[in-house]
Design a protein around this motif. Structure first.
Motif: not given
Length: 468
Positions: A339-340, A345-347, A406-409
Protein backbone atom coordinates in the motif's frame (compact mmCIF):
# COMPACT_ATOMS: atom_id res chain seq x y z
CA UNK A 1 -9.81 24.35 -11.00
CA UNK A 2 -10.09 28.12 -11.56
CA UNK A 3 -9.52 28.70 -7.85
CA UNK A 4 -6.38 26.62 -7.96
CA UNK A 5 -5.02 28.54 -10.93
CA UNK A 6 -5.69 31.88 -9.23
CA UNK A 7 -3.93 30.66 -6.11
CA UNK A 8 -0.91 29.53 -8.11
CA UNK A 9 -0.68 32.82 -10.00
CA UNK A 10 -0.85 34.86 -6.79
CA UNK A 11 1.72 32.60 -5.17
CA UNK A 12 4.07 33.02 -8.09
CA UNK A 13 3.78 36.79 -7.96
CA UNK A 14 4.86 36.69 -4.34
CA UNK A 15 8.04 34.95 -5.42
CA UNK A 16 9.09 37.38 -8.16
CA UNK A 17 11.86 38.83 -6.03
CA UNK A 18 13.44 35.38 -5.72
CA UNK A 19 13.20 34.85 -9.46
CA UNK A 20 14.64 38.27 -10.26
CA UNK A 21 17.74 37.42 -8.23
CA UNK A 22 18.18 34.24 -10.27
CA UNK A 23 18.19 36.19 -13.58
CA UNK A 24 21.43 37.91 -12.66
CA UNK A 25 23.18 34.57 -12.37
CA UNK A 26 22.54 33.29 -15.91
CA UNK A 27 26.05 34.09 -17.09
CA UNK A 28 27.48 31.85 -14.40
CA UNK A 29 26.04 28.76 -16.07
CA UNK A 30 26.85 29.58 -19.70
CA UNK A 31 28.71 26.71 -21.29
CA UNK A 32 28.08 24.39 -18.34
CA UNK A 33 26.04 21.26 -18.89
CA UNK A 34 22.74 21.59 -17.06
CA UNK A 35 20.26 18.75 -16.90
CA UNK A 36 17.92 18.33 -19.90
CA UNK A 37 14.34 19.51 -19.64
CA UNK A 38 12.09 22.50 -20.08
CA UNK A 39 11.62 25.50 -17.80
CA UNK A 40 8.39 26.68 -19.45
CA UNK A 41 7.21 30.27 -19.50
CA UNK A 42 9.17 33.14 -17.92
CA UNK A 43 8.38 33.53 -14.23
CA UNK A 44 5.47 31.06 -14.31
CA UNK A 45 7.60 28.16 -15.49
CA UNK A 46 5.62 24.92 -15.71
CA UNK A 47 3.56 25.37 -12.56
CA UNK A 48 0.26 25.60 -14.43
CA UNK A 49 1.00 22.38 -16.31
CA UNK A 50 1.80 20.66 -13.03
CA UNK A 51 -1.38 21.77 -11.28
CA UNK A 52 -3.72 21.31 -14.24
CA UNK A 53 -3.24 17.53 -14.33
CA UNK A 54 -2.32 14.58 -12.19
CA UNK A 55 1.18 15.46 -10.87
CA UNK A 56 2.23 11.85 -11.34
CA UNK A 57 1.37 12.06 -15.06
CA UNK A 58 3.31 15.32 -15.35
CA UNK A 59 6.46 13.80 -13.84
CA UNK A 60 6.10 10.50 -15.71
CA UNK A 61 5.87 12.27 -19.08
CA UNK A 62 8.93 14.35 -18.22
CA UNK A 63 10.88 11.25 -17.29
CA UNK A 64 9.84 9.48 -20.50
CA UNK A 65 11.00 12.44 -22.60
CA UNK A 66 14.20 13.48 -20.81
CA UNK A 67 15.34 10.50 -18.75
CA UNK A 68 15.77 10.00 -15.03
CA UNK A 69 17.38 13.42 -14.36
CA UNK A 70 15.65 16.50 -15.77
CA UNK A 71 14.95 20.11 -14.93
CA UNK A 72 11.78 22.14 -14.70
CA UNK A 73 10.62 25.40 -13.12
CA UNK A 74 7.73 25.26 -10.66
CA UNK A 75 6.41 27.40 -7.80
CA UNK A 76 8.81 30.18 -8.68
CA UNK A 77 12.02 28.14 -8.49
CA UNK A 78 14.25 26.18 -10.88
CA UNK A 79 14.23 22.49 -9.97
CA UNK A 80 16.11 19.31 -10.80
CA UNK A 81 13.97 16.16 -10.70
CA UNK A 82 15.52 12.80 -9.86
CA UNK A 83 13.67 9.64 -10.81
CA UNK A 84 16.37 7.03 -10.24
CA UNK A 85 17.03 5.20 -6.97
CA UNK A 86 20.75 5.97 -7.15
CA UNK A 87 20.22 9.72 -7.65
CA UNK A 88 17.61 9.92 -4.89
CA UNK A 89 19.94 8.19 -2.47
CA UNK A 90 22.75 10.57 -3.39
CA UNK A 91 20.67 13.64 -2.59
CA UNK A 92 19.06 12.28 0.56
CA UNK A 93 22.29 11.03 2.12
CA UNK A 94 24.48 14.03 1.28
CA UNK A 95 23.04 16.34 3.95
CA UNK A 96 26.02 18.69 3.70
CA UNK A 97 25.19 19.38 0.03
CA UNK A 98 21.38 19.41 0.11
CA UNK A 99 19.28 20.97 2.84
CA UNK A 100 15.54 20.60 3.46
CA UNK A 101 13.58 23.60 2.28
CA UNK A 102 10.06 24.78 3.08
CA UNK A 103 8.11 27.98 2.40
CA UNK A 104 8.36 30.47 5.28
CA UNK A 105 4.57 30.47 5.57
CA UNK A 106 4.66 26.83 6.64
CA UNK A 107 7.48 27.46 9.11
CA UNK A 108 5.33 30.15 10.72
CA UNK A 109 2.46 27.74 11.26
CA UNK A 110 4.47 24.79 12.54
CA UNK A 111 7.22 26.72 14.28
CA UNK A 112 10.76 27.62 13.16
CA UNK A 113 12.41 25.32 15.72
CA UNK A 114 10.77 22.12 14.40
CA UNK A 115 13.46 19.56 13.60
CA UNK A 116 12.67 19.16 9.89
CA UNK A 117 13.50 22.83 9.21
CA UNK A 118 17.07 22.27 10.40
CA UNK A 119 20.26 20.36 9.78
CA UNK A 120 23.46 19.90 11.73
CA UNK A 121 23.84 19.45 15.49
CA UNK A 122 20.45 20.86 16.48
CA UNK A 123 18.68 18.62 13.98
CA UNK A 124 20.54 15.51 15.13
CA UNK A 125 19.81 16.27 18.78
CA UNK A 126 16.07 16.67 18.17
CA UNK A 127 15.94 13.68 15.84
CA UNK A 128 17.46 11.42 18.50
CA UNK A 129 14.92 12.64 21.04
CA UNK A 130 11.98 11.96 18.72
CA UNK A 131 13.37 8.58 17.68
CA UNK A 132 13.98 7.68 21.31
CA UNK A 133 10.37 8.42 22.28
CA UNK A 134 9.15 6.36 19.30
CA UNK A 135 11.63 3.47 19.60
CA UNK A 136 10.42 -0.12 19.38
CA UNK A 137 10.69 -0.46 23.16
CA UNK A 138 8.51 2.62 23.61
CA UNK A 139 5.96 1.47 21.03
CA UNK A 140 5.65 -1.91 22.75
CA UNK A 141 3.90 -0.14 25.62
CA UNK A 142 1.45 1.68 23.32
CA UNK A 143 -0.18 -1.32 21.63
CA UNK A 144 -3.06 -1.68 24.11
CA UNK A 145 -3.85 2.05 24.09
CA UNK A 146 -3.66 2.35 20.28
CA UNK A 147 -5.93 -0.70 20.03
CA UNK A 148 -8.46 1.03 22.31
CA UNK A 149 -8.38 4.18 20.14
CA UNK A 150 -8.84 2.04 16.99
CA UNK A 151 -11.79 0.16 18.53
CA UNK A 152 -13.49 3.39 19.60
CA UNK A 153 -12.93 4.95 16.18
CA UNK A 154 -14.35 1.98 14.29
CA UNK A 155 -17.34 1.64 16.63
CA UNK A 156 -18.29 5.23 15.74
CA UNK A 157 -18.53 4.17 12.09
CA UNK A 158 -20.90 1.28 12.74
CA UNK A 159 -24.45 1.35 11.40
CA UNK A 160 -24.14 1.84 7.67
CA UNK A 161 -24.06 5.65 7.59
CA UNK A 162 -21.72 7.11 4.96
CA UNK A 163 -18.45 8.41 6.33
CA UNK A 164 -15.50 10.25 4.79
CA UNK A 165 -12.88 7.58 5.44
CA UNK A 166 -9.92 9.95 5.13
CA UNK A 167 -11.32 12.50 7.58
CA UNK A 168 -12.13 9.74 10.07
CA UNK A 169 -8.63 8.30 9.72
CA UNK A 170 -7.25 11.78 10.42
CA UNK A 171 -9.14 11.80 13.72
CA UNK A 172 -7.69 8.39 14.58
CA UNK A 173 -4.09 9.32 13.73
CA UNK A 174 -4.44 12.60 15.65
CA UNK A 175 -5.48 10.72 18.79
CA UNK A 176 -2.55 8.34 18.40
CA UNK A 177 -0.24 11.32 17.96
CA UNK A 178 -1.55 12.87 21.19
CA UNK A 179 -0.96 9.56 22.98
CA UNK A 180 2.64 9.27 21.72
CA UNK A 181 3.43 12.90 22.60
CA UNK A 182 1.66 13.36 25.93
CA UNK A 183 0.60 9.93 27.16
CA UNK A 184 -2.84 10.13 28.79
CA UNK A 185 -3.60 13.83 28.39
CA UNK A 186 -6.46 15.42 30.32
CA UNK A 187 -9.61 15.69 28.20
CA UNK A 188 -9.93 19.51 28.31
CA UNK A 189 -6.38 19.90 27.00
CA UNK A 190 -7.02 17.32 24.29
CA UNK A 191 -10.19 19.06 23.09
CA UNK A 192 -8.55 22.49 23.01
CA UNK A 193 -5.56 21.11 21.10
CA UNK A 194 -7.86 19.35 18.66
CA UNK A 195 -10.03 22.43 18.02
CA UNK A 196 -7.14 24.78 17.33
CA UNK A 197 -5.04 22.23 15.47
CA UNK A 198 -7.88 21.73 12.97
CA UNK A 199 -7.86 25.46 12.20
CA UNK A 200 -4.08 25.42 11.69
CA UNK A 201 -4.37 22.30 9.54
CA UNK A 202 -7.03 23.91 7.36
CA UNK A 203 -4.88 26.98 6.75
CA UNK A 204 -1.62 25.11 6.20
CA UNK A 205 -2.02 24.77 2.41
CA UNK A 206 -3.98 28.00 1.87
CA UNK A 207 -2.58 31.18 0.32
CA UNK A 208 -0.32 32.82 2.94
CA UNK A 209 -1.88 36.22 3.61
CA UNK A 210 -2.55 38.09 6.85
CA UNK A 211 -5.83 39.54 5.60
CA UNK A 212 -8.44 39.08 8.36
CA UNK A 213 -10.95 36.31 7.72
CA UNK A 214 -8.68 34.23 5.48
CA UNK A 215 -7.84 30.64 6.34
CA UNK A 216 -4.17 31.48 6.77
CA UNK A 217 -4.86 34.40 9.14
CA UNK A 218 -7.18 32.20 11.20
CA UNK A 219 -4.47 29.54 11.26
CA UNK A 220 -1.89 32.02 12.57
CA UNK A 221 -4.24 33.01 15.38
CA UNK A 222 -4.97 29.37 16.23
CA UNK A 223 -1.23 28.64 16.23
CA UNK A 224 -0.72 31.29 18.92
CA UNK A 225 -3.47 29.64 20.94
CA UNK A 226 -1.75 26.28 20.53
CA UNK A 227 1.43 27.79 21.94
CA UNK A 228 -0.49 28.98 25.01
CA UNK A 229 -2.11 25.56 25.52
CA UNK A 230 1.23 23.80 25.17
CA UNK A 231 2.84 26.27 27.54
CA UNK A 232 0.22 25.39 30.17
CA UNK A 233 0.79 21.66 29.65
CA UNK A 234 4.57 22.10 29.87
CA UNK A 235 4.31 24.21 33.05
CA UNK A 236 2.07 21.64 34.67
CA UNK A 237 4.42 18.80 33.74
CA UNK A 238 7.41 20.75 35.14
CA UNK A 239 5.61 21.44 38.41
CA UNK A 240 4.81 17.77 38.91
CA UNK A 241 8.40 16.85 38.00
CA UNK A 242 7.23 13.72 36.22
CA UNK A 243 9.82 11.62 34.39
CA UNK A 244 7.53 10.33 31.66
CA UNK A 245 9.01 8.57 28.64
CA UNK A 246 6.59 10.08 26.11
CA UNK A 247 7.86 12.65 23.62
CA UNK A 248 7.11 15.60 25.89
CA UNK A 249 9.05 13.93 28.69
CA UNK A 250 12.02 13.30 26.41
CA UNK A 251 12.04 16.94 25.27
CA UNK A 252 11.70 18.32 28.80
CA UNK A 253 14.45 16.15 30.25
CA UNK A 254 16.97 16.72 27.46
CA UNK A 255 20.22 18.62 27.98
CA UNK A 256 22.90 19.30 25.39
CA UNK A 257 26.67 19.00 25.89
CA UNK A 258 26.70 22.35 27.67
CA UNK A 259 23.87 21.42 29.99
CA UNK A 260 21.34 23.60 28.17
CA UNK A 261 17.70 22.54 28.15
CA UNK A 262 15.25 23.19 25.33
CA UNK A 263 13.12 26.33 25.57
CA UNK A 264 9.34 26.05 25.81
CA UNK A 265 9.06 27.47 22.27
CA UNK A 266 11.44 24.84 20.92
CA UNK A 267 9.45 22.11 22.63
CA UNK A 268 6.14 23.49 21.34
CA UNK A 269 7.43 23.80 17.74
CA UNK A 270 8.61 20.19 17.74
CA UNK A 271 5.36 18.90 19.22
CA UNK A 272 3.36 20.67 16.50
CA UNK A 273 5.84 19.41 13.91
CA UNK A 274 5.38 15.80 15.02
CA UNK A 275 1.59 16.16 14.92
CA UNK A 276 1.76 17.51 11.37
CA UNK A 277 4.17 14.81 10.24
CA UNK A 278 2.11 12.04 11.83
CA UNK A 279 -1.42 12.89 10.85
CA UNK A 280 -2.13 13.36 7.14
CA UNK A 281 0.43 10.91 5.80
CA UNK A 282 -0.68 8.04 8.04
CA UNK A 283 -4.36 8.84 7.46
CA UNK A 284 -3.81 8.85 3.69
CA UNK A 285 -2.08 5.47 3.82
CA UNK A 286 -4.84 3.99 5.99
CA UNK A 287 -7.49 5.24 3.57
CA UNK A 288 -5.71 3.60 0.65
CA UNK A 289 -5.42 0.34 2.61
CA UNK A 290 -9.20 0.31 3.10
CA UNK A 291 -9.65 0.83 -0.66
CA UNK A 292 -7.07 -1.73 -1.75
CA UNK A 293 -8.55 -4.42 0.49
CA UNK A 294 -12.06 -3.55 -0.72
CA UNK A 295 -10.94 -3.82 -4.35
CA UNK A 296 -9.22 -7.21 -3.83
CA UNK A 297 -11.81 -9.58 -2.29
CA UNK A 298 -9.59 -12.68 -2.34
CA UNK A 299 -6.78 -10.81 -0.64
CA UNK A 300 -9.23 -9.41 1.91
CA UNK A 301 -10.38 -12.92 2.79
CA UNK A 302 -6.79 -14.06 3.25
CA UNK A 303 -6.06 -11.11 5.54
CA UNK A 304 -9.27 -11.84 7.47
CA UNK A 305 -8.16 -15.42 7.98
CA UNK A 306 -4.80 -14.25 9.37
CA UNK A 307 -6.32 -11.63 11.66
CA UNK A 308 -9.33 -13.61 12.88
CA UNK A 309 -7.02 -16.37 14.06
CA UNK A 310 -5.27 -13.81 16.27
CA UNK A 311 -8.58 -12.30 17.38
CA UNK A 312 -10.06 -15.67 18.30
CA UNK A 313 -6.98 -16.58 20.34
CA UNK A 314 -7.21 -13.31 22.27
CA UNK A 315 -10.96 -13.54 22.91
CA UNK A 316 -10.66 -17.10 24.19
CA UNK A 317 -7.77 -16.11 26.43
CA UNK A 318 -9.39 -12.81 27.45
CA UNK A 319 -6.24 -11.01 26.29
CA UNK A 320 -5.72 -7.79 24.28
CA UNK A 321 -3.72 -7.62 21.08
CA UNK A 322 -0.05 -7.92 22.00
CA UNK A 323 3.15 -6.42 20.66
CA UNK A 324 4.46 -9.84 19.66
CA UNK A 325 1.30 -10.49 17.65
CA UNK A 326 1.75 -7.25 15.70
CA UNK A 327 5.23 -8.49 14.81
CA UNK A 328 3.82 -11.77 13.46
CA UNK A 329 1.32 -10.74 10.78
CA UNK A 330 3.24 -11.71 7.64
CA UNK A 331 0.50 -11.18 5.05
CA UNK A 332 -0.81 -8.00 6.66
CA UNK A 333 2.74 -6.65 6.86
CA UNK A 334 3.10 -7.16 3.10
CA UNK A 335 -0.25 -5.44 2.49
CA UNK A 336 1.00 -2.40 4.42
CA UNK A 337 4.25 -2.28 2.45
CA UNK A 338 2.53 -2.70 -0.90
CA UNK A 339 0.00 0.00 0.00
CA UNK A 340 2.85 2.37 0.82
CA UNK A 341 4.49 1.56 -2.52
CA UNK A 342 1.34 1.85 -4.62
CA UNK A 343 -0.01 5.02 -3.01
CA UNK A 344 3.40 6.69 -2.49
CA UNK A 345 1.85 9.24 -0.13
CA UNK A 346 5.04 11.30 -0.18
CA UNK A 347 5.36 11.50 -3.97
CA UNK A 348 8.46 13.68 -3.78
CA UNK A 349 10.39 15.83 -1.35
CA UNK A 350 12.16 19.18 -1.61
CA UNK A 351 15.84 19.75 -1.01
CA UNK A 352 17.98 22.75 -1.93
CA UNK A 353 21.57 22.64 -3.18
CA UNK A 354 23.76 24.59 -0.74
CA UNK A 355 26.62 24.65 -3.27
CA UNK A 356 27.17 23.88 -6.96
CA UNK A 357 27.04 20.09 -7.21
CA UNK A 358 28.09 17.92 -10.13
CA UNK A 359 26.25 14.63 -10.54
CA UNK A 360 26.55 12.20 -13.46
CA UNK A 361 28.19 14.92 -15.56
CA UNK A 362 25.42 17.44 -14.87
CA UNK A 363 25.57 20.62 -12.82
CA UNK A 364 23.03 21.20 -10.07
CA UNK A 365 23.49 24.93 -9.37
CA UNK A 366 23.55 26.33 -5.86
CA UNK A 367 20.11 27.46 -4.74
CA UNK A 368 18.20 25.16 -7.12
CA UNK A 369 15.53 22.90 -5.65
CA UNK A 370 16.23 19.20 -5.97
CA UNK A 371 13.31 16.78 -5.88
CA UNK A 372 13.70 12.99 -5.56
CA UNK A 373 10.56 11.52 -7.13
CA UNK A 374 9.63 8.65 -4.83
CA UNK A 375 6.53 7.65 -6.75
CA UNK A 376 8.39 7.38 -10.05
CA UNK A 377 10.93 5.12 -8.32
CA UNK A 378 8.23 3.00 -6.65
CA UNK A 379 6.44 2.57 -9.99
CA UNK A 380 9.50 1.83 -12.11
CA UNK A 381 9.11 -1.59 -13.78
CA UNK A 382 12.88 -2.11 -13.52
CA UNK A 383 12.47 -2.23 -9.73
CA UNK A 384 8.92 -3.59 -9.38
CA UNK A 385 7.45 -5.81 -12.07
CA UNK A 386 3.95 -4.84 -13.25
CA UNK A 387 4.11 -1.80 -10.94
CA UNK A 388 0.47 -0.71 -11.36
CA UNK A 389 -0.78 -4.02 -9.98
CA UNK A 390 -1.47 -4.28 -6.25
CA UNK A 391 0.55 -7.36 -5.31
CA UNK A 392 1.70 -7.77 -1.68
CA UNK A 393 3.54 -10.98 -2.60
CA UNK A 394 6.26 -8.89 -4.27
CA UNK A 395 7.52 -8.13 -0.73
CA UNK A 396 8.27 -11.79 -0.06
CA UNK A 397 11.66 -10.76 -1.40
CA UNK A 398 13.25 -7.56 -0.08
CA UNK A 399 13.30 -4.72 -2.68
CA UNK A 400 16.60 -3.69 -4.20
CA UNK A 401 18.45 -1.13 -2.07
CA UNK A 402 17.14 2.44 -2.35
CA UNK A 403 14.14 1.49 -4.50
CA UNK A 404 11.57 1.56 -1.69
CA UNK A 405 11.56 4.77 0.35
CA UNK A 406 8.04 5.43 1.65
CA UNK A 407 9.46 7.28 4.66
CA UNK A 408 12.37 8.95 2.87
CA UNK A 409 16.00 8.14 3.47
CA UNK A 410 19.07 9.54 5.17
CA UNK A 411 19.22 11.81 8.22
CA UNK A 412 15.88 13.43 7.35
CA UNK A 413 13.94 10.17 6.99
CA UNK A 414 10.71 10.07 9.00
CA UNK A 415 11.60 9.18 12.62
CA UNK A 416 8.04 8.01 13.28
CA UNK A 417 7.87 5.34 10.59
CA UNK A 418 7.55 2.44 13.07
CA UNK A 419 4.65 4.15 14.88
CA UNK A 420 2.91 4.73 11.56
CA UNK A 421 3.24 1.07 10.53
CA UNK A 422 2.06 -0.06 13.96
CA UNK A 423 -1.09 2.08 13.62
CA UNK A 424 -1.80 0.46 10.26
CA UNK A 425 -1.40 -3.08 11.57
CA UNK A 426 -3.62 -2.43 14.58
CA UNK A 427 -6.47 -0.80 12.69
CA UNK A 428 -6.38 -3.49 9.98
CA UNK A 429 -6.63 -6.11 12.74
CA UNK A 430 -9.67 -4.40 14.27
CA UNK A 431 -11.28 -3.64 10.91
CA UNK A 432 -11.14 -7.03 9.20
CA UNK A 433 -11.83 -8.99 12.41
CA UNK A 434 -15.02 -7.14 13.29
CA UNK A 435 -16.35 -5.23 10.28
CA UNK A 436 -17.46 -5.42 6.68
CA UNK A 437 -17.69 -2.36 4.45
CA UNK A 438 -18.59 -1.05 1.01
CA UNK A 439 -17.31 1.95 -0.89
CA UNK A 440 -20.00 4.41 -1.98
CA UNK A 441 -20.09 5.95 -5.47
CA UNK A 442 -17.15 6.04 -7.85
CA UNK A 443 -14.30 3.83 -6.74
CA UNK A 444 -11.71 5.53 -8.95
CA UNK A 445 -10.05 8.92 -8.97
CA UNK A 446 -7.48 10.66 -6.82
CA UNK A 447 -7.50 14.05 -5.12
CA UNK A 448 -4.50 15.93 -3.79
CA UNK A 449 -4.54 18.07 -0.69
CA UNK A 450 -1.53 17.89 -0.94
CA UNK A 451 -1.20 14.16 -0.27
CA UNK A 452 -2.97 11.75 -2.62
CA UNK A 453 -6.17 10.22 -1.27
CA UNK A 454 -9.04 8.42 -3.03
CA UNK A 455 -11.64 10.74 -4.51
CA UNK A 456 -13.84 12.50 -1.93
CA UNK A 457 -11.91 10.85 0.90
CA UNK A 458 -13.31 7.41 0.01
CA UNK A 459 -16.97 7.61 1.13
CA UNK A 460 -17.89 4.24 2.65
CA UNK A 461 -20.34 2.40 4.89
CA UNK A 462 -19.25 0.10 7.71
CA UNK A 463 -21.14 -2.54 9.65
CA UNK A 464 -20.03 -4.58 12.62
CA UNK A 465 -20.44 -8.27 11.93
CA UNK A 466 -20.54 -11.30 14.18
CA UNK A 467 -17.07 -12.36 15.22
CA UNK A 468 -15.41 -15.76 15.72
Amino acid sequence: MAGVLVYVLIFLLSLLSCITKRRGKKELYKGVKLTPGSTGWPYIGETLQLYSQDPNVFFAEKQKRYGEIFKTHILGCPCVMLASAEAARFVLTQAHLFKPTYPKSKEHLIGPSALFFHQGDYHMRLRKLVQGSLSLDALRNLVVDISAIAASTLDSWNGGHVIDTFQEMKKFSFEVGILAIFGHLESHYREELKKNYRIVDKGYNSFPTSIPGTSYKKALTARKTLSKILSDIISERKEKRLLEKDLLGCLLNSKDDKGQVLTDDQIADNIIGVLFAAQDTTASALTWIVKYLHDNPKLLEAVKTEQKAIYKMNVEGNQPLSWSQTRNMPLTQKVVLESLRMASIISFTFREAVADVEYKGYLIPKGWKVMPLFRNIHHNPEYFSDPEKFDPSRFEVAPKPNTFMPFGSGVHACPGNELSKLEMLIIIHQLVSKFRWEVVGSQNGIQYGPFPVPLHGLPARFWKESTI
